[in-house]
Design a protein around this motif. Structure first.
Motif, PDB file in Angstrom:
ATOM      1  N   GLN A  47       5.873   5.774  -7.620  1.00  0.00           N
ATOM      2  CA  GLN A  47       6.500   4.480  -7.411  1.00  0.00           C
ATOM      3  C   GLN A  47       5.595   3.612  -6.540  1.00  0.00           C
ATOM      4  OE1 GLN A  47       9.255   3.213  -8.716  1.00  0.00           O
ATOM      5  NE2 GLN A  47       8.966   1.284  -7.623  1.00  0.00           N
ATOM      6  N   VAL A  48       5.501   2.352  -6.907  1.00  0.00           N
ATOM      7  CA  VAL A  48       4.709   1.376  -6.163  1.00  0.00           C
ATOM      8  C   VAL A  48       5.603   0.182  -5.875  1.00  0.00           C
ATOM      9  CG1 VAL A  48       2.700  -0.125  -6.199  1.00  0.00           C
ATOM     10  CG2 VAL A  48       2.584   2.135  -7.271  1.00  0.00           C
ATOM     11  N   ASP A  49       5.628  -0.249  -4.645  1.00  0.00           N
ATOM     12  CA  ASP A  49       6.400  -1.421  -4.248  1.00  0.00           C
ATOM     13  C   ASP A  49       5.460  -2.574  -3.918  1.00  0.00           C
ATOM     14  OD1 ASP A  49       8.555   0.829  -2.574  1.00  0.00           O
ATOM     15  OD2 ASP A  49       8.982  -0.236  -4.434  1.00  0.00           O
ATOM     16  N   LEU A  50       5.810  -3.751  -4.388  1.00  0.00           N
ATOM     17  CA  LEU A  50       4.994  -4.947  -4.207  1.00  0.00           C
ATOM     18  C   LEU A  50       5.872  -6.057  -3.648  1.00  0.00           C
ATOM     19  CD1 LEU A  50       3.447  -4.742  -7.776  1.00  0.00           C
ATOM     20  CD2 LEU A  50       2.252  -4.137  -5.679  1.00  0.00           C
ATOM     21  N   VAL A  51       5.411  -6.692  -2.589  1.00  0.00           N
ATOM     22  CA  VAL A  51       6.165  -7.775  -1.976  1.00  0.00           C
ATOM     23  C   VAL A  51       5.233  -8.965  -1.767  1.00  0.00           C
ATOM     24  CG1 VAL A  51       7.559  -8.517  -0.026  1.00  0.00           C
ATOM     25  CG2 VAL A  51       7.693  -6.142  -0.814  1.00  0.00           C
ATOM     26  N   GLU A  52       5.532 -10.058  -2.465  1.00  0.00           N
ATOM     27  CA  GLU A  52       4.718 -11.263  -2.357  1.00  0.00           C
ATOM     28  C   GLU A  52       5.208 -12.158  -1.219  1.00  0.00           C
ATOM     29  OE1 GLU A  52       5.414 -10.598  -6.874  1.00  0.00           O
ATOM     30  OE2 GLU A  52       6.573 -10.538  -5.034  1.00  0.00           O
ATOM     31  N   SER A  53       4.284 -12.954  -0.709  1.00  0.00           N
ATOM     32  CA  SER A  53       4.620 -13.975   0.283  1.00  0.00           C
ATOM     33  C   SER A  53       3.564 -15.069   0.228  1.00  0.00           C
ATOM     34  CB  SER A  53       4.691 -13.371   1.695  1.00  0.00           C
ATOM     35  OG  SER A  53       3.435 -12.849   2.071  1.00  0.00           O
ATOM     36  N   GLY A  54       3.861 -16.171   0.874  1.00  0.00           N
ATOM     37  CA  GLY A  54       2.888 -17.249   0.969  1.00  0.00           C
ATOM     38  C   GLY A  54       3.167 -18.445   0.099  1.00  0.00           C
ATOM     39  N   GLY A  55       4.146 -18.345  -0.787  1.00  0.00           N
ATOM     40  CA  GLY A  55       4.476 -19.488  -1.615  1.00  0.00           C
ATOM     41  C   GLY A  55       5.004 -20.644  -0.784  1.00  0.00           C
ATOM     42  N   ALA A  56       4.705 -21.867  -1.222  1.00  0.00           N
ATOM     43  CA  ALA A  56       5.116 -23.050  -0.470  1.00  0.00           C
ATOM     44  C   ALA A  56       4.990 -24.279  -1.350  1.00  0.00           C
ATOM     45  CB  ALA A  56       4.249 -23.200   0.784  1.00  0.00           C
ATOM     46  N   SER A  57       5.383 -25.414  -0.788  1.00  0.00           N
ATOM     47  CA  SER A  57       5.201 -26.707  -1.446  1.00  0.00           C
ATOM     48  C   SER A  57       4.000 -27.393  -0.818  1.00  0.00           C
ATOM     49  CB  SER A  57       6.448 -27.571  -1.269  1.00  0.00           C
ATOM     50  OG  SER A  57       7.562 -26.996  -1.915  1.00  0.00           O
ATOM     51  N   VAL A  58       3.073 -27.833  -1.662  1.00  0.00           N
ATOM     52  CA  VAL A  58       1.863 -28.490  -1.178  1.00  0.00           C
ATOM     53  C   VAL A  58       1.558 -29.706  -2.035  1.00  0.00           C
ATOM     54  CG1 VAL A  58       0.861 -26.371  -0.238  1.00  0.00           C
ATOM     55  CG2 VAL A  58       0.341 -27.061  -2.591  1.00  0.00           C
ATOM     56  N   VAL A  93       1.190  -4.009  -0.790  1.00  0.00           N
ATOM     57  CA  VAL A  93       1.288  -2.921  -1.757  1.00  0.00           C
ATOM     58  C   VAL A  93       1.566  -1.618  -1.023  1.00  0.00           C
ATOM     59  CG1 VAL A  93       0.143  -1.739  -3.658  1.00  0.00           C
ATOM     60  CG2 VAL A  93      -0.427  -4.127  -3.162  1.00  0.00           C
ATOM     61  N   SER A  94       2.585  -0.904  -1.435  1.00  0.00           N
ATOM     62  CA  SER A  94       2.889   0.387  -0.831  1.00  0.00           C
ATOM     63  C   SER A  94       3.296   1.363  -1.914  1.00  0.00           C
ATOM     64  CB  SER A  94       4.006   0.249   0.209  1.00  0.00           C
ATOM     65  OG  SER A  94       5.191  -0.248  -0.382  1.00  0.00           O
ATOM     66  N   GLY A  95       3.143   2.645  -1.606  1.00  0.00           N
ATOM     67  CA  GLY A  95       3.518   3.662  -2.568  1.00  0.00           C
ATOM     68  C   GLY A  95       2.336   4.490  -3.025  1.00  0.00           C
ATOM     69  N   ASN A  96       2.444   5.044  -4.210  1.00  0.00           N
ATOM     70  CA  ASN A  96       1.482   5.996  -4.741  1.00  0.00           C
ATOM     71  C   ASN A  96       0.251   5.282  -5.311  1.00  0.00           C
ATOM     72  OD1 ASN A  96       0.169   8.105  -5.887  1.00  0.00           O
ATOM     73  ND2 ASN A  96       1.844   8.755  -7.207  1.00  0.00           N
ATOM     74  N   ARG A  97      -0.877   5.436  -4.622  1.00  0.00           N
ATOM     75  CA  ARG A  97      -2.090   4.714  -5.039  1.00  0.00           C
ATOM     76  C   ARG A  97      -2.668   5.229  -6.349  1.00  0.00           C
ATOM     77  NH1 ARG A  97      -5.734   3.393   0.336  1.00  0.00           N
ATOM     78  NH2 ARG A  97      -4.119   2.271   1.487  1.00  0.00           N
ATOM     79  N   ILE A  98      -2.357   6.448  -6.713  1.00  0.00           N
ATOM     80  CA  ILE A  98      -2.894   6.937  -7.985  1.00  0.00           C
ATOM     81  C   ILE A  98      -2.097   6.423  -9.175  1.00  0.00           C
ATOM     82  CG2 ILE A  98      -3.795   9.004  -6.858  1.00  0.00           C
ATOM     83  CD1 ILE A  98      -1.552  10.585  -8.238  1.00  0.00           C
ATOM     84  N   LEU A 152      -7.821  -7.367 -10.282  1.00  0.00           N
ATOM     85  CA  LEU A 152      -8.804  -6.651  -9.478  1.00  0.00           C
ATOM     86  C   LEU A 152      -8.766  -5.181  -9.875  1.00  0.00           C
ATOM     87  CD1 LEU A 152     -10.710  -6.533  -6.922  1.00  0.00           C
ATOM     88  CD2 LEU A 152      -8.642  -6.010  -5.624  1.00  0.00           C
ATOM     89  N   ASP A 153      -9.915  -4.653 -10.307  1.00  0.00           N
ATOM     90  CA  ASP A 153     -10.044  -3.229 -10.588  1.00  0.00           C
ATOM     91  C   ASP A 153     -10.211  -2.530  -9.240  1.00  0.00           C
ATOM     92  OD1 ASP A 153     -11.218  -0.660 -11.071  1.00  0.00           O
ATOM     93  OD2 ASP A 153     -11.767  -1.309 -13.072  1.00  0.00           O
ATOM     94  N   THR A 154      -9.258  -1.676  -8.880  1.00  0.00           N
ATOM     95  CA  THR A 154      -9.265  -1.102  -7.532  1.00  0.00           C
ATOM     96  C   THR A 154     -10.367  -0.072  -7.325  1.00  0.00           C
ATOM     97  OG1 THR A 154      -7.635   0.555  -8.182  1.00  0.00           O
ATOM     98  CG2 THR A 154      -6.796  -1.494  -7.241  1.00  0.00           C
ATOM     99  N   LYS A 155     -10.949   0.430  -8.413  1.00  0.00           N
ATOM    100  CA  LYS A 155     -12.028   1.405  -8.263  1.00  0.00           C
ATOM    101  C   LYS A 155     -13.390   0.718  -8.220  1.00  0.00           C
ATOM    102  CE  LYS A 155     -13.983   5.617 -10.226  1.00  0.00           C
ATOM    103  NZ  LYS A 155     -13.840   6.661 -11.293  1.00  0.00           N
ATOM    104  N   ASP A 177      -7.620  -6.566   1.188  1.00  0.00           N
ATOM    105  CA  ASP A 177      -8.055  -6.270   2.547  1.00  0.00           C
ATOM    106  C   ASP A 177      -8.676  -4.875   2.604  1.00  0.00           C
ATOM    107  OD1 ASP A 177      -5.102  -5.060   4.299  1.00  0.00           O
ATOM    108  OD2 ASP A 177      -5.782  -4.698   2.261  1.00  0.00           O
ATOM    109  N   SER A 178      -9.405  -4.612   3.669  1.00  0.00           N
ATOM    110  CA  SER A 178     -10.170  -3.381   3.779  1.00  0.00           C
ATOM    111  C   SER A 178      -9.270  -2.146   3.806  1.00  0.00           C
ATOM    112  CB  SER A 178     -11.041  -3.407   5.039  1.00  0.00           C
ATOM    113  OG  SER A 178     -10.237  -3.599   6.196  1.00  0.00           O
ATOM    114  N   ALA A 179      -8.064  -2.301   4.303  1.00  0.00           N
ATOM    115  CA  ALA A 179      -7.129  -1.172   4.332  1.00  0.00           C
ATOM    116  C   ALA A 179      -6.490  -0.929   2.979  1.00  0.00           C
ATOM    117  CB  ALA A 179      -6.054  -1.418   5.378  1.00  0.00           C
ATOM    118  N   GLU A 180      -6.748  -1.862   2.040  1.00  0.00           N
ATOM    119  CA  GLU A 180      -6.252  -1.748   0.666  1.00  0.00           C
ATOM    120  C   GLU A 180      -4.736  -1.770   0.591  1.00  0.00           C
ATOM    121  OE1 GLU A 180      -8.121   1.626  -1.102  1.00  0.00           O
ATOM    122  OE2 GLU A 180     -10.112   0.759  -0.980  1.00  0.00           O
ATOM    123  N   ASN A 181      -4.128  -2.434   1.582  1.00  0.00           N
ATOM    124  CA  ASN A 181      -2.675  -2.536   1.571  1.00  0.00           C
ATOM    125  C   ASN A 181      -2.173  -3.882   1.097  1.00  0.00           C
ATOM    126  OD1 ASN A 181      -2.390   0.046   2.683  1.00  0.00           O
ATOM    127  ND2 ASN A 181      -2.605  -0.753   4.763  1.00  0.00           N
TER     128      ASN A 181
END
Length: 126
Positions: free
Chosen positions: A1-12, A24-29, A51-54, A73-77
């Motif tokens: 299971q992989v959980d994804l939570v977006e943020s940053g949307g706005a009116s511009v 991104v959280s959960g099973n990286r494989i 983005l190809d993660t490998k 990001d470098s932590a890949e999160n």
């Protein structure tokens, strides 16, 4: 299971910039690609960037080339979508997605992504 939570949307205003984030959280494989899609009301989701993660290789839709940048990001999160020179037609709900698939040329196919976030609204006014 992989959980994804977006943020940053706005009116511009047109010509402005936004940076969307997806935690991104959960099973990286369970995935080898992370991507951003968008959908306007009553339309199908459109692939924007992946983005190809490998390999780190990235792909962009023609509408995004030269204006949007996908990165991680470098932590890949967290995966980001930096959006510059925004236009009113960029107004959409933006979704983060994760998928495990080959070959990488399938990056724009909605069906190869098994995991999706809830979306974040971007509104660009002229």
């Amino acid at each position: 299971q992989v959980d994804l939570v977006e943020s940053g949307g706005a009116s511009v205003l047109a010509g402005g910039s936004l940076r969307l984030s997806c935690t991104v959280s959960g099973n990286r494989i369970a995935y080898n690609h992370l991507a951003w899609f968008r959908r306007a009301p009553e339309k199908r989701r459109e692939a924007i960037a992946s983005l190809d993660t490998k390999s780190g290789n990235t792909n962009y839709a023609d509408s995004a080339k030269g204006r949007f940048t996908i990165s991680r990001d470098s932590a890949e999160n967290t995966v980001f979508l930096q959006m510059n020179s925004l236009k009113p037609e960029d107004s959409n709900i933006y979704y983060c997605a994760a998928g495990l698939f080959y070959p990488p040329t399938r990056w724009a196919e909605e069906g190869v992504y098994a995991f999706w976030g809830q979306g974040t609204q971007v509104t660009v006014s002229s």
